[in-house]
Design a protein around this motif. Structure first.
Motif, PDB file in Angstrom:
ATOM      1  N   SER A  95       0.860  -1.187   0.000  1.00 51.38           N
ATOM      2  CA  SER A  95       0.000   0.000   0.000  1.00 51.38           C
ATOM      3  C   SER A  95       0.891   1.230   0.000  1.00 51.38           C
ATOM      4  CB  SER A  95      -0.935   0.011   1.203  1.00 51.38           C
ATOM      5  OG  SER A  95      -0.187   0.207   2.368  1.00 51.38           O
ATOM      6  N   SER A  96       1.773   1.275  -0.957  1.00 53.94           N
ATOM      7  CA  SER A  96       2.789   2.326  -0.986  1.00 53.94           C
ATOM      8  C   SER A  96       2.218   3.615  -1.549  1.00 53.94           C
ATOM      9  CB  SER A  96       3.956   1.874  -1.843  1.00 53.94           C
ATOM     10  OG  SER A  96       3.478   1.548  -3.136  1.00 53.94           O
ATOM     11  N   THR A  97       1.439   4.295  -0.710  1.00 54.83           N
ATOM     12  CA  THR A  97       0.900   5.574  -1.174  1.00 54.83           C
ATOM     13  C   THR A  97       1.892   6.702  -0.914  1.00 54.83           C
ATOM     14  OG1 THR A  97      -0.225   5.587   0.923  1.00 54.83           O
ATOM     15  CG2 THR A  97      -1.568   5.167  -1.014  1.00 54.83           C
ATOM     16  N   ASN A  98       3.068   6.332  -0.437  1.00 54.43           N
ATOM     17  CA  ASN A  98       3.935   7.368   0.127  1.00 54.43           C
ATOM     18  C   ASN A  98       5.163   7.701  -0.676  1.00 54.43           C
ATOM     19  OD1 ASN A  98       2.220   7.224   2.150  1.00 54.43           O
ATOM     20  ND2 ASN A  98       3.486   5.961   3.465  1.00 54.43           N
ATOM     21  N   ASP A  99       5.190   7.307  -1.921  1.00 51.92           N
ATOM     22  CA  ASP A  99       6.475   7.403  -2.574  1.00 51.92           C
ATOM     23  C   ASP A  99       6.756   8.728  -3.260  1.00 51.92           C
ATOM     24  OD1 ASP A  99       5.465   5.160  -5.237  1.00 51.92           O
ATOM     25  OD2 ASP A  99       4.446   6.719  -4.155  1.00 51.92           O
ATOM     26  N   VAL A 100       5.741   9.471  -3.583  1.00 50.21           N
ATOM     27  CA  VAL A 100       6.000  10.643  -4.411  1.00 50.21           C
ATOM     28  C   VAL A 100       5.457  11.953  -3.864  1.00 50.21           C
ATOM     29  CG1 VAL A 100       6.265   9.535  -6.637  1.00 50.21           C
ATOM     30  CG2 VAL A 100       3.984  10.048  -5.777  1.00 50.21           C
ATOM     31  N   LEU A 101       6.075  12.991  -4.279  1.00 50.60           N
ATOM     32  CA  LEU A 101       5.496  14.322  -4.249  1.00 50.60           C
ATOM     33  C   LEU A 101       4.974  14.791  -2.901  1.00 50.60           C
ATOM     34  CD1 LEU A 101       3.574  14.024  -7.608  1.00 50.60           C
ATOM     35  CD2 LEU A 101       5.669  15.274  -7.209  1.00 50.60           C
ATOM     36  N   GLY A 102       5.832  14.753  -1.919  1.00 45.69           N
ATOM     37  CA  GLY A 102       5.439  15.299  -0.613  1.00 45.69           C
ATOM     38  C   GLY A 102       4.160  14.682  -0.108  1.00 45.69           C
ATOM     39  N   SER A 103       4.135  13.385  -0.095  1.00 48.31           N
ATOM     40  CA  SER A 103       2.895  12.692   0.207  1.00 48.31           C
ATOM     41  C   SER A 103       2.470  12.897   1.660  1.00 48.31           C
ATOM     42  CB  SER A 103       3.079  11.206  -0.045  1.00 48.31           C
ATOM     43  OG  SER A 103       4.081  10.725   0.814  1.00 48.31           O
ATOM     44  N   VAL A 104       1.224  12.657   1.898  1.00 52.70           N
ATOM     45  CA  VAL A 104       0.653  12.757   3.242  1.00 52.70           C
ATOM     46  C   VAL A 104       0.698  11.380   3.860  1.00 52.70           C
ATOM     47  CG1 VAL A 104      -1.444  13.214   4.503  1.00 52.70           C
ATOM     48  CG2 VAL A 104      -0.865  14.581   2.521  1.00 52.70           C
TER      49      VAL A 104
ATOM     50  N   GLY B  66      -4.624  -3.510   0.631  1.00 50.25           N
ATOM     51  CA  GLY B  66      -3.981  -2.203   0.501  1.00 50.25           C
ATOM     52  C   GLY B  66      -4.945  -1.046   0.607  1.00 50.25           C
TER      53      GLY B  66
ATOM     54  N   ASP C 296      -3.714  16.814  -2.661  1.00 54.32           N
ATOM     55  CA  ASP C 296      -2.861  16.805  -1.462  1.00 54.32           C
ATOM     56  C   ASP C 296      -1.594  15.987  -1.684  1.00 54.32           C
ATOM     57  OD1 ASP C 296      -4.396  14.497  -1.570  1.00 54.32           O
ATOM     58  OD2 ASP C 296      -4.424  14.224   0.595  1.00 54.32           O
ATOM     59  N   VAL C 297      -1.673  14.971  -2.519  1.00 51.35           N
ATOM     60  CA  VAL C 297      -0.472  14.162  -2.768  1.00 51.35           C
ATOM     61  C   VAL C 297       0.164  14.417  -4.132  1.00 51.35           C
ATOM     62  CG1 VAL C 297      -0.835  12.251  -1.166  1.00 51.35           C
ATOM     63  CG2 VAL C 297      -1.978  12.212  -3.380  1.00 51.35           C
TER      64      VAL C 297
ATOM     65  N   ASP D  94       1.487  17.343  -6.730  1.00 55.29           N
ATOM     66  CA  ASP D  94       1.783  18.735  -7.045  1.00 55.29           C
ATOM     67  C   ASP D  94       1.723  18.861  -8.565  1.00 55.29           C
ATOM     68  OD1 ASP D  94       2.792  21.215  -7.534  1.00 55.29           O
ATOM     69  OD2 ASP D  94       4.600  20.974  -6.312  1.00 55.29           O
TER      70      ASP D  94
ATOM     71  N   LYS E  62       4.336  20.041 -11.196  1.00 53.07           N
ATOM     72  CA  LYS E  62       5.433  19.181 -11.631  1.00 53.07           C
ATOM     73  C   LYS E  62       5.073  18.345 -12.851  1.00 53.07           C
ATOM     74  CE  LYS E  62       7.648  18.581  -7.131  1.00 53.07           C
ATOM     75  NZ  LYS E  62       7.899  17.616  -6.038  1.00 53.07           N
TER      76      LYS E  62
ATOM     77  N   LYS F 230       5.767   8.895 -12.522  1.00 56.10           N
ATOM     78  CA  LYS F 230       5.648   8.595 -11.091  1.00 56.10           C
ATOM     79  C   LYS F 230       4.199   8.570 -10.610  1.00 56.10           C
ATOM     80  CE  LYS F 230       9.893  10.691  -9.283  1.00 56.10           C
ATOM     81  NZ  LYS F 230      10.304  11.882  -8.508  1.00 56.10           N
TER      82      LYS F 230
ATOM     83  N   ARG G  36      -0.002   5.955 -11.830  1.00 58.63           N
ATOM     84  CA  ARG G  36      -0.888   4.955 -11.202  1.00 58.63           C
ATOM     85  C   ARG G  36      -2.124   5.574 -10.555  1.00 58.63           C
ATOM     86  NH1 ARG G  36      -0.517   4.617  -5.559  1.00 58.63           N
ATOM     87  NH2 ARG G  36       1.275   5.695  -4.691  1.00 58.63           N
ATOM     88  N   TYR G  37      -2.017   6.848 -10.115  1.00 59.13           N
ATOM     89  CA  TYR G  37      -3.178   7.504  -9.515  1.00 59.13           C
ATOM     90  C   TYR G  37      -4.330   7.661 -10.503  1.00 59.13           C
ATOM     91  CZ  TYR G  37      -0.520   8.887  -5.352  1.00 59.13           C
ATOM     92  OH  TYR G  37       0.190   8.896  -4.192  1.00 59.13           O
TER      93      TYR G  37
ATOM     94  N   ASP H 282      -2.935  -0.742  -7.007  1.00 56.49           N
ATOM     95  CA  ASP H 282      -2.690   0.346  -6.056  1.00 56.49           C
ATOM     96  C   ASP H 282      -2.858   1.686  -6.764  1.00 56.49           C
ATOM     97  OD1 ASP H 282      -2.189   1.354  -3.548  1.00 56.49           O
ATOM     98  OD2 ASP H 282      -0.032   1.508  -3.897  1.00 56.49           O
TER      99      ASP H 282
ATOM    100  N   ARG I 234      -8.836   6.235   0.079  1.00 55.35           N
ATOM    101  CA  ARG I 234      -8.000   6.941   1.052  1.00 55.35           C
ATOM    102  C   ARG I 234      -8.529   8.365   1.249  1.00 55.35           C
ATOM    103  NH1 ARG I 234      -3.648  10.047   2.206  1.00 55.35           N
ATOM    104  NH2 ARG I 234      -3.634  10.914   0.109  1.00 55.35           N
TER     105      ARG I 234
END
Lengths: 447, 447
Positions: free
Chosen positions: A39-48, B117, B342-343, B345, B348, B385, B388-389, B396, B404
């Motif tokens: 559940s890697s929601t944290n890898d990019v762009l100043g993630s929360v 996840g 929020d996640v 930017d 970029k 990067k 995937r969103y 994921d 989320r």
């Protein structure tokens, strides 16, 4: 041949290694909080990362190392204006209802081992921070200098200390910081618990998360439930540590405080008029003093209900005194906002009555007299459950909850930062606000 | 004497037992996510548990088992109005840009093992739910019945299917549910991805969390960034799976779509006029068809920049087609709201230009031609990067991120529920809204 015996089938050593391996693996996952599922929601762009537990998921806060005059300096000025610092009390923040600023400052200064239960972790490198805390003692600064001209100790300090200048200097100092400029202040946290704290500069710091008592002196574009956090006052009378019950609570309704206030507080005089002649009701005019605190403690610990009318602004310390006294608050303050209302259902611990109804002669006492003992006990039990939220000294009390509330703001903070930076010129018919609008109908009482 | 040997010091068995015990203990803490430190914020009063990881900390969602006509029934009506269901395609939701409703429905219907996840866990008991999902296929319902009177297949179905009636019946059904009545709908989640979906009843469901594409057709009291979630459209052209680079991207700027639109979309004709004669720019008028999708794929995969002007509302599917094509979006849509900001930017991964500036003759191409290859590569890398969103099929990807985002709303939902229930009658000078107001100045372009 030890080597051979090592590989002998069923050797206990194999089990030892196997379990040790499993143990280390599991410990790894636990400590570093690596999810078993992807559940890697944290890898990019100043993630929360608020959705995660453990250090790696906590919101990271940087506390500014402000010039000393904004923290301990305020405490010293306060003491100086009151006849100097007593021996052994250097740097001691004076007890008062707006002392949340002291508790938060002290909490962030604790070693990280002691802050395990907190939703925020302090980082010393601003580059790694999600949020920036500005620990100016804004509420104490407001009263550091006694303003009454007749005050015997006030003469000298009037010259020495000016809260307005302090506010101005704070913002000037901030405006030179790169992290302040970087995101227009959206990721900064200010405490201004006294409704008048920071009043002169609030328009310049309004993008930040404000920790306030209510919105009585703040406009809709300066503060809101969405952006900011409502704090409880620090209770000023002692916690009631006895059992729930009504045997020792013979007074039906208790109030002690100033009868005459401005604005929303005008209701007080009207309430006095309809209540003061009722038997089993105790309403008393009184101002702050050690003696009246003692008397209020006695009153709140021996009453079933405690009246909480609006003051100059919708909130007051008295509500929180009542809560820790297990005296069911009767809230007559139509515009009050309450701390931590996402986790606390105040209907379970307090009675709300709208002002117009509350001042009808006879209404309030009749309403309260009808409440059955069982119901009173239920209120008291619920009060006891939530008491810790109103105790700044509880290791899992107010301070932790404030930081949890602050950490919940982070997704919106990040959103506003990213959005503001890419907004192009628009022909806006009205201010650019995102709102949460509530049901406008209301009820006369929750009882 | 086996017993004696068992307790013999240094026996390997002791180590086995010791490690096995440690393993089980650690596993217990891991699986049940019991924090090592005391941080029991969860014990009372319908607490919010979003701050925790693991199943016990996830937001619990209940999906209504709606009458079949609101889900598969819509799919069948859609097929029927288009000549009937093809063999082997029963219950197959037709591919379209608003098919998020299908992906969320399908996701919640997966077994929980496959949903590890996700930020939300589905519960089958409404009593245990934090949020309630209403899986009406509102966007497909809007187009289930071909509305063009001349449509050869439309004749019969005009009689059979009415989206407006469906909307009405949905709300009538909801209004009989106890969980809908209990909290005035604050804890309900609706998807209405087509800007016109649910248009007839949106005022009656506006308290809920709305999953929308933009706020073009919604008023400020119906929807906002604070309460609701902006979804990406499902991209309609193929993902570009090649490497980053500009060798095979010889077109500077590409656009294909309808030239003439209403409202915000009027900018399109103006952009056509200033762009259509530029060499290395490809702008083409075209409507939806399989052939034009093929052509758009080719164009987006071989261009450096892809134009994204406003349509009838500020958003359009094209932006997400560009993102998965690694074609840098040039957004000319002043009021656009963007998913997951929020996640992400967006500066970029995209270029923003305000409308007034973008339609100045020569401005846009000059601006884009000046962008150096290195900068283009950086944009492309950032696009890769975040791709995937915007992929509803990624395990994921979009679906997890939507949940989320929904889960992050829970503290405000709980706050509004508790607050609404205790509000007394007030003399309000204006609507009771909590707002987040952003910086009103804007820039001409982010480039």
């Amino acid at each position: 041949m030890p080597k051979k015996s090592f590989f002998k089938p069923k050797s206990p050593l194999i089990f030892i290694i196997f379990f040790a391996f499993l143990f280390i693996l599991t410990l790894y996952f636990t400590l570093f909080n690596t999810p078993f599922h992807n559940s890697s929601t944290n890898d990019v762009l100043g993630s929360v990362r608020v959705e995660k537990n453990g250090n790696f998921g906590k919101v990271r806060i940087f506390m500014y190392d402000l010039p000393r005059k904004f923290t301990y300096g305020v405490v010293e000025s306060y003491a100086k204006a009151r006849g100097g610092v007593k021996e052994g009390e250097e740097g001691k923040y004076p007890g008062n209802q707006h002392m949340g600023e002291w508790h938060l400052f002290r909490d962030l200064n604790r070693v990280s081992d002691e802050r395990g239960g907190s939703a925020v972790v302090r980082v010393m490198d601003p580059e790694k921070a999600d949020l920036f805390y500005v620990p100016f003692f804004s509420s104490l600064s407001l009263v550091a200098n006694p303003i009454r001209p007749g005050d015997p100790e006030g003469g000298r300090s009037v010259v020495d200390y000016s809260d307005e200048e302090m506010q101005e200097e704070l913002v000037q100092w901030l405006e030179e910081q790169i992290y302040w400029k970087r995101n227009n202040g959206w990721d900064h946290v200010f405490i201004c618990q006294d409704p008048n704290a920071l009043y002169k500069v609030v328009d310049r710091v309004k993008n930040g998360i404000l920790l306030v008592s209510d919105f009585g002196r703040l406009s809709r574009t300066q503060a809101s439930l969405v952006k900011d956090v409502i704090l409880p006052y620090a209770h000023r009378i002692n916690t009631y540590n006895g059992e729930v019950g009504i045997e020792d609570r013979n007074t039906l309704l208790f109030f002690m405080g100033q009868r005459f206030r401005k604005e929303g507080g005008k209701v007080r005089d009207m309430l006095f008029k309809v209540l003061e002649k009722e038997k089993d009701v105790l309403v008393k005019h009184g101002t702050q003093s050690r003696e009246s605190r003692r008397e209020a403690t006695r009153g709140m610990h021996t009453s079933k209900f405690c009246l909480h009318p609006a003051g100059d602004t919708p909130s007051a310390c008295r509500l929180f005194d009542a809560i820790v006294s297990l005296c069911i608050p009767v809230i007559v303050s139509d515009y009050i906002e309450l701390p931590f209302e996402d986790v606390i259902d105040y209907r379970k611990i307090a009675v709300f009555v709208d002002t117009k109804t509350a001042i009808k002669p006879g209404y309030l006492v009749l309403l309260l007299r009808k409440v059955k003992p069982d119901r009173i006990l239920n209120f008291q039990k619920e009060l006891r459950k939530v008491k810790r939220y109103f105790d700044y000294d509880d290791p899992d009390g107010t301070v932790n909850e404030i930081w949890r509330q602050v950490s919940l703001k982070l997704p919106l903070v990040k959103l506003m930062i990213n959005r503001d930076n890419r907004l192009v010129l628009r022909n806006l018919p009205e201010p650019d606000c995102s709102c949460l609008c509530s049901n406008q109908s209301g009820i006369h009482t929750t009882l």
